[in-house]
Design a protein around this motif. Structure first.
Motif, PDB file in Angstrom:
ATOM      1  N   ILE A   1      35.869  37.056  43.342  1.00 12.29           N
ATOM      2  CA  ILE A   1      36.002  37.493  44.731  1.00 12.29           C
ATOM      3  C   ILE A   1      34.622  37.771  45.318  1.00 12.29           C
ATOM      4  O   ILE A   1      33.714  38.220  44.603  1.00 12.29           O
ATOM      5  CB  ILE A   1      36.859  38.775  44.820  1.00 12.29           C
ATOM      6  N   GLN A   2      34.470  37.515  46.602  1.00 11.15           N
ATOM      7  CA  GLN A   2      33.262  37.882  47.329  1.00 11.15           C
ATOM      8  C   GLN A   2      33.651  38.706  48.549  1.00 11.15           C
ATOM      9  O   GLN A   2      34.445  38.269  49.375  1.00 11.15           O
ATOM     10  CB  GLN A   2      32.494  36.639  47.774  1.00 11.15           C
ATOM     11  N   LEU A   3      33.092  39.916  48.664  1.00  7.12           N
ATOM     12  CA  LEU A   3      33.338  40.756  49.828  1.00  7.12           C
ATOM     13  C   LEU A   3      32.578  40.225  51.032  1.00  7.12           C
ATOM     14  O   LEU A   3      31.502  39.652  50.900  1.00  7.12           O
ATOM     15  CB  LEU A   3      32.913  42.201  49.540  1.00  7.12           C
TER      16      LEU A   3
ATOM     17  N   SER B   1      37.681  40.819  51.730  1.00  7.51           N
ATOM     18  CA  SER B   1      37.183  39.748  50.876  1.00  7.51           C
ATOM     19  C   SER B   1      37.530  38.381  51.445  1.00  7.51           C
ATOM     20  O   SER B   1      38.472  38.222  52.221  1.00  7.51           O
ATOM     21  CB  SER B   1      37.808  39.863  49.471  1.00  7.51           C
ATOM     22  N   TYR B   2      36.762  37.398  51.008  1.00  2.00           N
ATOM     23  CA  TYR B   2      37.142  36.008  51.233  1.00  2.00           C
ATOM     24  C   TYR B   2      38.309  35.669  50.316  1.00  2.00           C
ATOM     25  O   TYR B   2      38.665  36.444  49.420  1.00  2.00           O
ATOM     26  CB  TYR B   2      35.963  35.081  50.934  1.00  2.00           C
ATOM     27  N   THR B   3      38.885  34.496  50.507  1.00  2.00           N
ATOM     28  CA  THR B   3      39.919  34.024  49.601  1.00  2.00           C
ATOM     29  C   THR B   3      39.397  34.051  48.170  1.00  2.00           C
ATOM     30  O   THR B   3      38.261  33.654  47.899  1.00  2.00           O
ATOM     31  CB  THR B   3      40.324  32.582  49.965  1.00  2.00           C
ATOM     32  N   ALA B   4      40.220  34.523  47.248  1.00  2.00           N
ATOM     33  CA  ALA B   4      39.804  34.663  45.850  1.00  2.00           C
ATOM     34  C   ALA B   4      40.050  33.372  45.077  1.00  2.00           C
ATOM     35  O   ALA B   4      40.886  32.546  45.452  1.00  2.00           O
ATOM     36  CB  ALA B   4      40.562  35.820  45.201  1.00  2.00           C
ATOM     37  N   LEU B   5      39.307  33.212  43.990  1.00  2.00           N
ATOM     38  CA  LEU B   5      39.484  32.089  43.074  1.00  2.00           C
ATOM     39  C   LEU B   5      40.081  32.595  41.770  1.00  2.00           C
ATOM     40  O   LEU B   5      39.630  33.603  41.218  1.00  2.00           O
ATOM     41  CB  LEU B   5      38.137  31.428  42.770  1.00  2.00           C
ATOM     42  N   ILE B   6      41.088  31.892  41.273  1.00  2.00           N
ATOM     43  CA  ILE B   6      41.651  32.178  39.960  1.00  2.00           C
ATOM     44  C   ILE B   6      41.456  30.955  39.080  1.00  2.00           C
ATOM     45  O   ILE B   6      41.872  29.847  39.420  1.00  2.00           O
ATOM     46  CB  ILE B   6      43.146  32.530  40.041  1.00  2.00           C
TER      47      ILE B   6
ATOM     48  N   LEU C   1      34.103  40.132  39.693  1.00  2.00           N
ATOM     49  CA  LEU C   1      34.623  39.221  38.683  1.00  2.00           C
ATOM     50  C   LEU C   1      35.498  40.020  37.722  1.00  2.00           C
ATOM     51  O   LEU C   1      35.053  41.009  37.152  1.00  2.00           O
ATOM     52  CB  LEU C   1      33.470  38.552  37.922  1.00  2.00           C
ATOM     53  N   TYR C   2      36.741  39.562  37.577  1.00  2.00           N
ATOM     54  CA  TYR C   2      37.705  40.284  36.755  1.00  2.00           C
ATOM     55  C   TYR C   2      38.380  39.323  35.777  1.00  2.00           C
ATOM     56  O   TYR C   2      38.450  38.118  36.012  1.00  2.00           O
ATOM     57  CB  TYR C   2      38.795  40.926  37.612  1.00  2.00           C
ATOM     58  N   ARG C   3      38.894  39.905  34.714  1.00  2.00           N
ATOM     59  CA  ARG C   3      39.775  39.177  33.800  1.00  2.00           C
ATOM     60  C   ARG C   3      41.157  39.812  33.857  1.00  2.00           C
ATOM     61  O   ARG C   3      41.295  41.013  34.048  1.00  2.00           O
ATOM     62  CB  ARG C   3      39.241  39.220  32.370  1.00  2.00           C
ATOM     63  N   PHE C   4      42.179  38.981  33.671  1.00  3.45           N
ATOM     64  CA  PHE C   4      43.532  39.508  33.563  1.00  3.45           C
ATOM     65  C   PHE C   4      44.364  38.581  32.694  1.00  3.45           C
ATOM     66  O   PHE C   4      43.970  37.445  32.412  1.00  3.45           O
ATOM     67  CB  PHE C   4      44.178  39.701  34.942  1.00  3.45           C
ATOM     68  N   LYS C   5      45.517  39.068  32.289  1.00  2.00           N
ATOM     69  CA  LYS C   5      46.389  38.334  31.379  1.00  2.00           C
ATOM     70  C   LYS C   5      47.761  38.163  32.001  1.00  2.00           C
ATOM     71  O   LYS C   5      48.311  39.100  32.590  1.00  2.00           O
ATOM     72  CB  LYS C   5      46.487  39.089  30.050  1.00  2.00           C
TER      73      LYS C   5
END
Length: 273
Positions: free
Chosen positions: A43-45, A89-94, A29-33
């Motif tokens: 993301i899930q590996l 990873s599986y497809t990521a969620l944003i 789990l990440y944060r970005f701007k």
């Protein structure tokens, strides 16, 4: 929902917010701007933990099938397979960053609190009428985005027509019948909401040292009390947290009129359920 493969961020700009336990199970789990707005990347590996992978894929599918649902944050799915750091990873969620729905109660009027509670109740109803239970309600899963209530985290989502064989639940929010092996229902959702609201209005969290202690608390010892001015919401909490499902069901229809009266008239006490 379209899956895009252009990264809207530089990998070195990601801020890692992953909890240690989740990290061990392949979750990231990440944060970005971007353009002065904050986002979350989830993301899930692959081939790390069967249960975590299944739950993550369930949430992915839900966002894909229900992208226009009123209580969902706008979601983007991102193909990260070409990114070295996430190639397994599986497809990521944003998802866009959202603020807590349950702001500090002492900063709100009785009318504002009633509006928040009614909105939460309607959101649970909305998913139920679509044939789903959120099945993992917690205070942090209710957020505000652009002035509206949204729900987060659909990894434990379940169909009301096809409950899972294995119960997964957080003891803090478990209705008494769940401790007796009964499946989740609309009324276990309402019970969880009652606990969430009690902890919010009382300004303290329930405590127990073990699963057995939680069972005793919810099945025998729960005794909710609220000081003024929040005592006006005690009938709502009592209706949501009756030990017997039939009592919850009976009082359920009284909740919305009671809250609406508080919103319309903002009286200290109107009537008791």
């Amino acid at each position: 929902m379209q899956v895009v493969n252009i990264l809207p961020f530089e990998v070195n700009q990601l801020i890692d917010m992953t909890k240690p336990k989740s990290y061990a199970y392949g979750r990231r789990l990440y944060r970005f701007k971007q353009h002065e707005k904050h986002y979350w990347l989830k993301i899930q590996l692959r081939d790390t933990h069967t249960l975590f992978e299944h739950s993550y894929c369930q949430e992915l599918m839900f966002y894909q099938n229900m992208q226009n649902l009123a209580y969902l944050l706008p979601c983007q799915q991102l193909d990260v397979s070409h990114c070295v750091e996430f190639k397994a990873s599986y497809t990521a969620l944003i998802l866009p960053h959202a603020t807590p729905w349950l702001s500090i109660a002492t900063q709100l009027s009785i009318k504002q609190i009633a509006k928040k509670i009614l909105a939460m109740l309607l959101s649970i109803e909305h998913f139920y009428h679509l044939g789903y239970l959120h099945a993992d309600l917690k205070h942090e899963h209710f957020v505000m985005w652009q002035g509206q209530l949204k729900l987060l985290d659909f990894e434990q989502l379940q169909s009301i027509d096809n409950p899972p064989a294995q119960l997964t639940a957080t003891p803090r929010y478990m209705a008494p019948e769940l401790f007796h092996g009964q499946p989740k229902t609309l009324y276990t959702e309402l019970y969880a909401l009652g606990i969430i609201l009690y902890e919010w209005l009382a300004g303290q969290r329930l405590t127990a040292k073990s699963y057995l202690d939680w069972a005793y608390l919810h099945c025998q010892q729960l005794d909710l009390k609220l000081d003024a001015p929040y005592a006006v919401f005690l009938p709502v909490l009592q209706a949501l947290t009756h030990k017997q499902t039939t009592a919850r069901e009976q009082d359920y229809g009284m909740l919305k009129p009671y809250l609406q009266r508080l919103i319309d008239e903002n009286c200290p006490i109107l009537f008791y359920i």
